[in-house]
Design a protein around this motif. Structure first.
Motif, PDB file in Angstrom:
ATOM      1  N   THR A 114       0.814  -1.211   0.000  1.00  0.00           N
ATOM      2  CA  THR A 114       0.000   0.000   0.000  1.00  0.00           C
ATOM      3  C   THR A 114       0.849   1.264   0.000  1.00  0.00           C
ATOM      4  N   GLU A 115       1.733   1.375   0.999  1.00  0.00           N
ATOM      5  CA  GLU A 115       2.475   2.623   1.241  1.00  0.00           C
ATOM      6  C   GLU A 115       3.798   2.675   0.490  1.00  0.00           C
ATOM      7  N   GLN A 116       4.158   1.601  -0.158  1.00  0.00           N
ATOM      8  CA  GLN A 116       5.460   1.548  -0.793  1.00  0.00           C
ATOM      9  C   GLN A 116       5.293   1.685  -2.308  1.00  0.00           C
ATOM     10  N   GLU A 119       1.685   3.412  -3.405  1.00  0.00           N
ATOM     11  CA  GLU A 119       1.636   4.848  -3.113  1.00  0.00           C
ATOM     12  C   GLU A 119       2.667   5.618  -3.927  1.00  0.00           C
ATOM     13  N   THR A 120       3.877   5.081  -4.031  1.00  0.00           N
ATOM     14  CA  THR A 120       4.928   5.785  -4.774  1.00  0.00           C
ATOM     15  C   THR A 120       4.560   5.924  -6.244  1.00  0.00           C
ATOM     16  N   THR A 141      -0.535  -4.571   2.693  1.00  0.00           N
ATOM     17  CA  THR A 141       0.810  -4.293   3.173  1.00  0.00           C
ATOM     18  C   THR A 141       1.096  -5.097   4.428  1.00  0.00           C
ATOM     19  N   ILE A 170      -0.816   1.901   8.740  1.00  0.00           N
ATOM     20  CA  ILE A 170      -0.154   2.311   7.498  1.00  0.00           C
ATOM     21  C   ILE A 170      -1.187   2.637   6.433  1.00  0.00           C
ATOM     22  N   ILE A 171      -2.176   1.772   6.280  1.00  0.00           N
ATOM     23  CA  ILE A 171      -3.224   1.992   5.277  1.00  0.00           C
ATOM     24  C   ILE A 171      -3.996   3.272   5.583  1.00  0.00           C
ATOM     25  N   ARG A 173      -3.013   5.917   7.260  1.00  0.00           N
ATOM     26  CA  ARG A 173      -2.166   7.085   6.991  1.00  0.00           C
ATOM     27  C   ARG A 173      -2.012   7.321   5.490  1.00  0.00           C
ATOM     28  N   THR A 174      -1.896   6.249   4.739  1.00  0.00           N
ATOM     29  CA  THR A 174      -1.775   6.382   3.285  1.00  0.00           C
ATOM     30  C   THR A 174      -3.024   7.040   2.705  1.00  0.00           C
ATOM     31  N   GLU A 175      -4.187   6.630   3.175  1.00  0.00           N
ATOM     32  CA  GLU A 175      -5.428   7.263   2.722  1.00  0.00           C
ATOM     33  C   GLU A 175      -5.391   8.761   2.980  1.00  0.00           C
TER      34      GLU A 175
END
Length: 199
Positions: A114-116, A119-120, A141, A170-171, A173-175
């Motif tokens: 998700t965040e890697q 997201e990138t 993730t 993590i999910i 925060r990514t949102e």
């Protein structure tokens, strides 16, 4: 067709890497498959992206045979398969050229992590001028160890450390960081409902 679904790193490497038991959604392929079928019905391009680390000797080393789409998913003939060696799907590939040649300006992204890589890729795509839909429930993730944690933690050690950042956090925060800045957030069900309304 001016849209593409980018399926990022939904590959057997993660199952072979030792931390699969900590993944936020072990059935991520179910929702990814729904997105793939939705994209195909709409006539959208489906692009498969795999992460590769040649010579590393780890689960992402193509020589070990794990750098392949997860077994539950099927790539159809004509759907591009891209191998990347950076976190985002653009820097070390011809993805932008491929999308430009087809006149694609709208992207839907899903995958692992998700965040890697997901997201990138979303951030880079937004900076390149693409409209991006981040399908949050079609990403997954693992928990992230604290920066001071020793390398090579087992799944049990990772989960037992109170400093570990949970996959759910993590999910979340990514949102927060993507919504309204780099992407529109959606769920698989919302996209399916929107496609039904358009039909």
């Amino acid at each position: 067709m001016n849209r593409a679904l980018i399926v990022i790193d939904v590959q057997e490497s993660f199952r072979a890497g030792g931390l699969w038991e900590t993944i936020s959604d072990p059935k991520i392929t179910d929702r990814v498959d729904r997105l793939v079928r939705l994209a195909r019905r709409a006539g959208d391009l489906v692009v498969w992206v795999l992460h590769s680390e040649p010579g590393s000797g780890n689960a992402f080393d193509p020589a070990l045979g794990h750098v392949r789409v997860m077994d539950e998913l099927r790539r159809e003939e004509g759907e591009p398969l891209i191998h990347k060696t950076a976190h985002n799907a653009f820097t070390t590939t011809n993805l932008q050229q491929l999308l430009t040649e087809r006149g694609i300006r709208e992207l839907t992204v899903c995958g692992i992590r998700t965040e890697q890589c997901v997201e990138t890729t979303t951030r880079v795509a937004s900076d390149l001028g693409y409209g991006v839909t981040f399908v949050v429930d079609a990403t997954a993730t693992n928990p992230i160890p604290h920066r001071d944690a020793p390398a090579g933690l087992s799944a049990a050690e990772l989960l037992a450390d109170p400093r570990t950042l949970s996959a759910q956090e993590i999910i979340r925060r990514t949102e927060y960081v993507l919504a309204g800045r780099f992407a529109t957030l959606a769920t698989v069900a919302e996209l399916e409902a929107a496609a039904g309304a358009e039909a």
